[in-house]
Enzyme design. Structure first.
Site, PDB file in Angstrom:
ATOM      1  N   HIS A 157       0.831  -1.214   0.000  1.00  0.00           N
ATOM      2  CA  HIS A 157       0.000   0.000   0.000  1.00  0.00           C
ATOM      3  C   HIS A 157       0.868   1.269   0.000  1.00  0.00           C
ATOM      4  O   HIS A 157       0.545   2.260   0.670  1.00  0.00           O
ATOM      5  CB  HIS A 157      -0.937   0.031   1.216  1.00  0.00           C
ATOM      6  CG  HIS A 157      -1.955  -1.070   1.234  1.00  0.00           C
ATOM      7  ND1 HIS A 157      -3.226  -0.918   0.742  1.00  0.00           N
ATOM      8  CD2 HIS A 157      -1.889  -2.355   1.667  1.00  0.00           C
ATOM      9  CE1 HIS A 157      -3.897  -2.051   0.893  1.00  0.00           C
ATOM     10  NE2 HIS A 157      -3.097  -2.950   1.449  1.00  0.00           N
ATOM     11  N   ASN A 211     -10.291  -2.781   2.686  1.00  0.00           N
ATOM     12  CA  ASN A 211     -10.019  -2.747   1.247  1.00  0.00           C
ATOM     13  C   ASN A 211     -11.312  -2.495   0.481  1.00  0.00           C
ATOM     14  O   ASN A 211     -12.398  -2.539   1.061  1.00  0.00           O
ATOM     15  CB  ASN A 211      -9.438  -4.094   0.791  1.00  0.00           C
ATOM     16  CG  ASN A 211      -7.944  -4.222   1.102  1.00  0.00           C
ATOM     17  OD1 ASN A 211      -7.261  -3.228   1.335  1.00  0.00           O
ATOM     18  ND2 ASN A 211      -7.459  -5.440   1.102  1.00  0.00           N
ATOM     19  N   HIS A 271      -3.716   0.831  12.251  1.00  0.00           N
ATOM     20  CA  HIS A 271      -3.492  -0.452  12.912  1.00  0.00           C
ATOM     21  C   HIS A 271      -4.830  -1.101  13.262  1.00  0.00           C
ATOM     22  O   HIS A 271      -5.651  -0.483  13.942  1.00  0.00           O
ATOM     23  CB  HIS A 271      -2.671  -0.231  14.189  1.00  0.00           C
ATOM     24  CG  HIS A 271      -2.244  -1.503  14.853  1.00  0.00           C
ATOM     25  ND1 HIS A 271      -2.554  -2.746  14.357  1.00  0.00           N
ATOM     26  CD2 HIS A 271      -1.528  -1.723  15.968  1.00  0.00           C
ATOM     27  CE1 HIS A 271      -2.044  -3.665  15.136  1.00  0.00           C
ATOM     28  NE2 HIS A 271      -1.413  -3.075  16.124  1.00  0.00           N
ATOM     29  N   TYR A 295       1.062  -4.450  11.976  1.00  0.00           N
ATOM     30  CA  TYR A 295       0.912  -3.003  11.774  1.00  0.00           C
ATOM     31  C   TYR A 295       1.693  -2.184  12.794  1.00  0.00           C
ATOM     32  O   TYR A 295       2.120  -1.067  12.522  1.00  0.00           O
ATOM     33  CB  TYR A 295      -0.572  -2.608  11.777  1.00  0.00           C
ATOM     34  CG  TYR A 295      -1.281  -3.104  10.541  1.00  0.00           C
ATOM     35  CD1 TYR A 295      -1.584  -4.441  10.392  1.00  0.00           C
ATOM     36  CD2 TYR A 295      -1.599  -2.251   9.498  1.00  0.00           C
ATOM     37  CE1 TYR A 295      -2.198  -4.926   9.256  1.00  0.00           C
ATOM     38  CE2 TYR A 295      -2.221  -2.717   8.359  1.00  0.00           C
ATOM     39  CZ  TYR A 295      -2.525  -4.055   8.241  1.00  0.00           C
ATOM     40  OH  TYR A 295      -3.124  -4.525   7.110  1.00  0.00           O
TER      41      TYR A 295
HETATM   42 FE1  HDD Z   1      -2.422  -4.847   5.429  1.00  0.00          FE
HETATM   43  C1  HDD Z   1      -0.965  -1.805   5.178  1.00  0.00           C
HETATM   44  C2  HDD Z   1      -5.407  -3.529   4.334  1.00  0.00           C
HETATM   45  C3  HDD Z   1      -3.826  -7.981   5.425  1.00  0.00           C
HETATM   46  C4  HDD Z   1       0.368  -6.075   6.840  1.00  0.00           C
HETATM   47  N1  HDD Z   1      -3.056  -3.025   4.846  1.00  0.00           N
HETATM   48  C5  HDD Z   1      -2.300  -1.894   4.810  1.00  0.00           C
HETATM   49  C6  HDD Z   1      -3.093  -0.799   4.356  1.00  0.00           C
HETATM   50  C7  HDD Z   1      -4.350  -1.283   4.117  1.00  0.00           C
HETATM   51  C8  HDD Z   1      -4.321  -2.694   4.437  1.00  0.00           C
HETATM   52  C9  HDD Z   1      -5.528  -0.501   3.611  1.00  0.00           C
HETATM   53  C10 HDD Z   1      -2.595   0.620   4.149  1.00  0.00           C
HETATM   54  C11 HDD Z   1      -2.811   1.451   5.371  1.00  0.00           C
HETATM   55  C12 HDD Z   1      -2.370   2.874   5.106  1.00  0.00           C
HETATM   56  O1  HDD Z   1      -3.003   3.530   4.273  1.00  0.00           O
HETATM   57  O2  HDD Z   1      -1.414   3.293   5.748  1.00  0.00           O
HETATM   58  N2  HDD Z   1      -4.225  -5.613   4.896  1.00  0.00           N
HETATM   59  C13 HDD Z   1      -5.351  -4.891   4.575  1.00  0.00           C
HETATM   60  C14 HDD Z   1      -6.492  -5.773   4.538  1.00  0.00           C
HETATM   61  C15 HDD Z   1      -6.042  -7.022   4.823  1.00  0.00           C
HETATM   62  C16 HDD Z   1      -4.623  -6.917   5.067  1.00  0.00           C
HETATM   63  C17 HDD Z   1      -7.912  -5.327   4.234  1.00  0.00           C
HETATM   64  C18 HDD Z   1      -6.802  -8.303   4.936  1.00  0.00           C
HETATM   65  C19 HDD Z   1      -8.033  -8.383   5.270  1.00  0.00           C
HETATM   66  N3  HDD Z   1      -1.827  -6.687   5.983  1.00  0.00           N
HETATM   67  C20 HDD Z   1      -2.563  -7.853   5.925  1.00  0.00           C
HETATM   68  C21 HDD Z   1      -1.804  -8.930   6.523  1.00  0.00           C
HETATM   69  C22 HDD Z   1      -0.609  -8.393   6.940  1.00  0.00           C
HETATM   70  C23 HDD Z   1      -0.648  -6.986   6.589  1.00  0.00           C
HETATM   71  C24 HDD Z   1      -2.284 -10.355   6.650  1.00  0.00           C
HETATM   72  C25 HDD Z   1       0.571  -9.018   7.628  1.00  0.00           C
HETATM   73  C26 HDD Z   1       0.597 -10.148   8.220  1.00  0.00           C
HETATM   74  N4  HDD Z   1      -0.593  -4.081   5.868  1.00  0.00           N
HETATM   75  C27 HDD Z   1       0.374  -4.761   6.503  1.00  0.00           C
HETATM   76  C28 HDD Z   1       1.564  -3.907   6.877  1.00  0.00           C
HETATM   77  C29 HDD Z   1       1.130  -2.519   6.333  1.00  0.00           C
HETATM   78  C30 HDD Z   1      -0.225  -2.799   5.727  1.00  0.00           C
HETATM   79  C31 HDD Z   1       2.879  -4.425   6.421  1.00  0.00           C
HETATM   80  C32 HDD Z   1       2.087  -1.758   5.436  1.00  0.00           C
HETATM   81  C33 HDD Z   1       2.134  -0.352   5.930  1.00  0.00           C
HETATM   82  C34 HDD Z   1       1.411  -0.381   7.186  1.00  0.00           C
HETATM   83  O3  HDD Z   1       0.937  -1.630   7.422  1.00  0.00           O
HETATM   84  O4  HDD Z   1       1.264   0.546   7.957  1.00  0.00           O
HETATM   85  O5  HDD Z   1       1.741  -3.882   8.237  1.00  0.00           O
END
Ligand code: HDD
Length: 756
Positions: A128, A200, A392, A415
């Site tokens: 993202h 999402n 988060h 997160y």
């Molecule tokens: Fe995630 C970012 C949505 C599963 C790990 N995720 C991130 C963002 C969104 C989502 C909208 C951007 C937030 C922003 O604008 O800063 N992610 C989802 C949805 C998921 C999902 C709807 C499943 C239902 N994500 C998911 C899993 C993991 C992550 C299973 C890790 C095990 N996601 C992350 C992250 C991020 C992230 C690496 C990257 C930047 C952040 O968190 O702040 O932690």
């Protein structure tokens, strides 16, 4: 006499008779049982700082705010200073030994300026990375008050929010309109602390367990050797993963549908994906799925449009969001919940609610509206707000709790962890965009980028030094108390439940719910993406997955790939369509839709003036397109040209109206009148860019109108005047009303071949 001293004495008295010393017991024998410690219970102010401990000044002796108040100070004042507040007389020349001499190392300003620049970038989000954000307000209807005690969901409560939309796979500088899932993350600054809904635009996820997240992202990101393709799923590793992990079939099908290429962030649905648990004031629990429903309807691009926009305007969605807010056309979404009884098996109508690859059709559990989100303010600084915002899924408030969805569990770790690298330390909640609007009184101290100047001497509890504070609250005083959910007795295993193994019935329901043009788009998308894979074995495996979803889908893609369509290896699921999943067949408001008005110096300028006003009166946006820039007509009535044949492309418009003869373009395409700057009247050759624009609009199913001679331009572009969604009329305003009606359906769906 000092009340704080008295309070401290009281606490000290309370502590008398506390823990016993070892001398009370007989050596070698157990001593008397330690009585419980009497904790301080009255809140008091901590002792005031000593006179020599006043902390950094926020006001200078001359009354100016000092650098300690950075948020207010940034980019203000008349004189340029260095980071230490010393005024500078020159910032364009390094300090040198003579004008042509060597630069001197003692030039602090040079070194400070370059040092800071060298560190301006922070790591982009690992997923993202590309996004756009906006501030707004959430007003709750109170309709959820019976199922949750969350204060921000009580009747008529207004809560400030910040929303960030994003693509998943691309880097920060990638294009907006790639085929991908979109993030829809909302930060509610509630009176009880921050609640983040990190969702999402697609209600299901690729995987069922967070332990596979690094794998699915490694597969989707560019290939590690050459780092291509950027922001695409059309490559071997992505399709290798999603065909070997068939739980991904459902999410992949949504991605290949029109949902993977939204028209605008404003026309996307949002989903919390997981099932959450709400808790009301009586402690009763309800399982829910969260939904965002856009007031303007759910609309998408078509694939060719999306590809053109990637080149013509990579910032298409970002621009659209910011422009709409600036113009006062505030995007709105209704917040809604589907509710399910919190039964021990956590299923509803046979659908496992803990499996994030499942939806519950709205026909089985209607989405109940609980509030309205309005985005009404653009960020003032992209980095400070959109880039530094940290969401988060674990940021919860009383009344909203999690479930045992194994995907959610891993997110609860990720997160928090990711911000330590991205925002360089544990103090990211102090960054202005992340600060809660509820008072914070934590005992977290120090660390990189600590900006708080904490008072008090005892950041632990209980204590008897800082007046006993802080105390813990209890649910009656608004504390977050986890729901006492029974954990079944079980043996530790690395396994998924049997109910997680149905991978095809949900995608089959989605496919069966699509209209013919939507199915045509899906077949086209699979054919494109798999056609970009080099490995035939991956294409064949993908066809097997499709065969298990639906034979028509599989046959369509197989034909495009020139491969045989395999037979299904599982019985086709017997599921009913969910009409709510289709984007076709409904009528939506046309607010903010963009009408391109093609005209020229010989055009029907009175008609253009009238139709422009009618578009504005209808709450839409008119854009006047002419061969070259400047104005059309004279005097006060002159019309400003907003797009020229060089800068306009069909993809910017939701509908196109040719008002009069559009004329020919710049020199390359015809003679120009030297005085007016516009092409000479009657220049014969039609401008090919008009033909391209109209041809694209026609192919993309957009409503097209012509008045006062505009018909000739359509005919020159090979557009039959009797084709669906083509309107010719005497006046531009007359044509507009029919165009607007067609726009309510978003596209002229009959124009797609499958509809014929
Ligand atoms: Fe995630 C970012 C949505 C599963 C790990 N995720 C991130 C963002 C969104 C989502 C909208 C951007 C937030 C922003 O604008 O800063 N992610 C989802 C949805 C998921 C999902 C709807 C499943 C239902 N994500 C998911 C899993 C993991 C992550 C299973 C890790 C095990 N996601 C992350 C992250 C991020 C992230 C690496 C990257 C930047 C952040 O968190 O702040 O932690």
């Amino acid at each position: 006499t000092n009340p704080l001293k008295r309070a401290a004495d009281k606490v000290a008295d309370a502590l008398q008779g506390g823990p016993q010393g070892p001398e009370d017991g007989i050596p070698g024998k157990p001593g008397p049982k330690t009585p419980p410690v009497a904790e301080p219970t009255d809140p008091h102010e901590p002792f005031p700082p000593k006179p020599d401990q006043t902390g950094p000044d926020t006001v200078s002796p001359t009354g100016q705010p000092t650098g300690a108040d950075q948020a207010r100070m940034a980019q203000s004042g008349s004189y340029l200073t260095n980071a230490q507040g010393t005024r500078l007389y020159d910032t364009d020349h390094s300090l040198k030994a003579g004008p042509r001499g060597p630069v001197l190392l003692q030039d602090h300003h040079l070194r400070e300026k370059v040092m800071h620049f060298d560190h301006e970038r922070i790591p982009e989000r690992v997923v993202h990375a590309r996004g756009a954000g906006a501030h707004g307000v959430f007003r709750s209807y109170g309709t959820a008050a019976n199922v949750t005690k969350a204060a921000f969901l009580a009747e008529d409560v207004e809560t400030p929010v910040f929303v960030r939309f994003s693509t998943v796979l691309g880097s920060r500088g990638s294009s907006d309109t790639v085929r991908d899932t979109r993030g829809f993350a909302t930060k509610f600054y509630t009176s009880e602390g921050v609640f983040d809904l990190v969702g999402n635009n697609i209600p299901v996820f690729f995987i069922q367990d967070a332990i596979k997240f690094p794998d699915v992202i490694h597969a989707g990101k560019p290939h590690p050797d050459r780092e291509i393709p950027q922001a695409q799923s059309a490559h071997d590793t992505f399709w290798d993963f999603v065909t070997l992990h068939t739980e991904a079939a459902h999410h992949t099908l949504w991605n290949m549908s029109d949902r993977g290429i939204p028209r605008s962030y404003r026309t996307m649905e949002g989903f919390g994906v997981h099932t959450f648990r709400l808790v009301n004031a009586a402690g009763q629990t309800t399982l829910v799925k969260f939904h965002w429903k856009p007031k303007l309807g759910v609309h998408s691009l078509v694939w060719e449009e999306a590809q053109i926009i990637n080149g013509v305007d990579p910032d298409f969605h970002r621009r659209d969001l910011a422009d709409a807010i600036e113009a006062g056309a505030y995007p709105q979404w209704e917040f809604g919940i589907q509710t399910f009884p919190d039964t021990p098996d956590q299923t509803f109508e046979g659908i496992d609610l803990l499996d994030p690859t499942n939806i519950v059709p709205e026909e089985l559990a209607p989405v109940q509206p609980i509030g309205l989100l309005t985005l009404d303010r653009n960020p003032s600084n992209f980095f400070a707000e959109t880039e530094q915002v940290a969401f988060h899924v674990g940021h919860l408030v009383p009344g909203i709790d999690i479930t045992d969805d194994p995907l959610l569990a891993g997110r609860l770790f990720s997160y928090l962890d990711t911000q330590i690298t991205r925002l360089a330390g544990p103090n990211f909640p102090q960054i202005p965009i992340n600060r809660p609007h509820a008072p914070v009184n934590d005992m977290l101290r120090d660390g990189f980028h600590q900006t708080a100047v904490h008072r008090g001497a005892a950041p632990y509890r209980p204590n008897s030094l800082d007046g006993g504070c802080p105390f813990t609250a209890g649910a009656d005083l608004g504390a977050y108390v986890e729901t006492p959910v029974r954990v079944p007795e079980a043996t530790k295993v690395r396994e998924a439940p049997e109910s997680f193994s149905d991978h095809f019935s949900q995608p089959r329901r989605f496919w069966l719910s699509m209209s013919p043009p939507e199915r045509e788009h899906i077949i086209g998308a699979y054919t494109f993406e798999l056609g970009k894979c080099y490995e035939v074995a991956i294409r064949e495996r993908a066809l097997q997955v499709l065969a298990n979803i639906d034979p028509e889908l599989c046959a369509g893609v197989a034909a495009g790939l020139g491969l045989p369509a395999p037979e299904p290896t599982v019985p086709l699921a017997d599921v009913q369509p969910s009409p709510a999943l289709s984007q076709v067949g409904r009528t939506w408001p046309t607010d903010g839709r963009i009408i391109g008005i093609l005209t020229g110096p010989d055009g029907d300028l009175d008609g253009v003036r009238a139709v422009r006003q009618a578009v504005l009166d209808g709450g839409m946006v008119p854009l006047i397109v002419a061969p070259v820039g400047g104005t059309l007509g004279d005097g006060a009535d002159a019309l400003t040209v907003q797009r020229t044949y060089a800068t306009a492309r069909s993809v910017e418009f939701d509908a196109v109206l040719v008002a009069g003869t559009p004329g020919v373009g710049a020199d390359a395409y015809g003679a120009r009148d030297a005085k007016a700057g516009q092409p000479t009247a009657g220049a014969a050759t039609p401008d090919p860019r008009v033909g391209l624009l109209l041809g694209e609009a026609f192919r993309h199913g957009k409503a097209i109108g012509a008045a006062k001679g505009g018909e000739a331009a359509l005919e020159a572009a090979g557009i039959p005047l009797d084709a669906p969604g083509v309107i010719a009329g005497d006046t531009a305003t007359g044509v507009l009303s029919e165009l607007t009606r067609l726009l309510g359906a978003h596209r002229v769906w009959e124009r797609f071949p499958s509809a014929a």
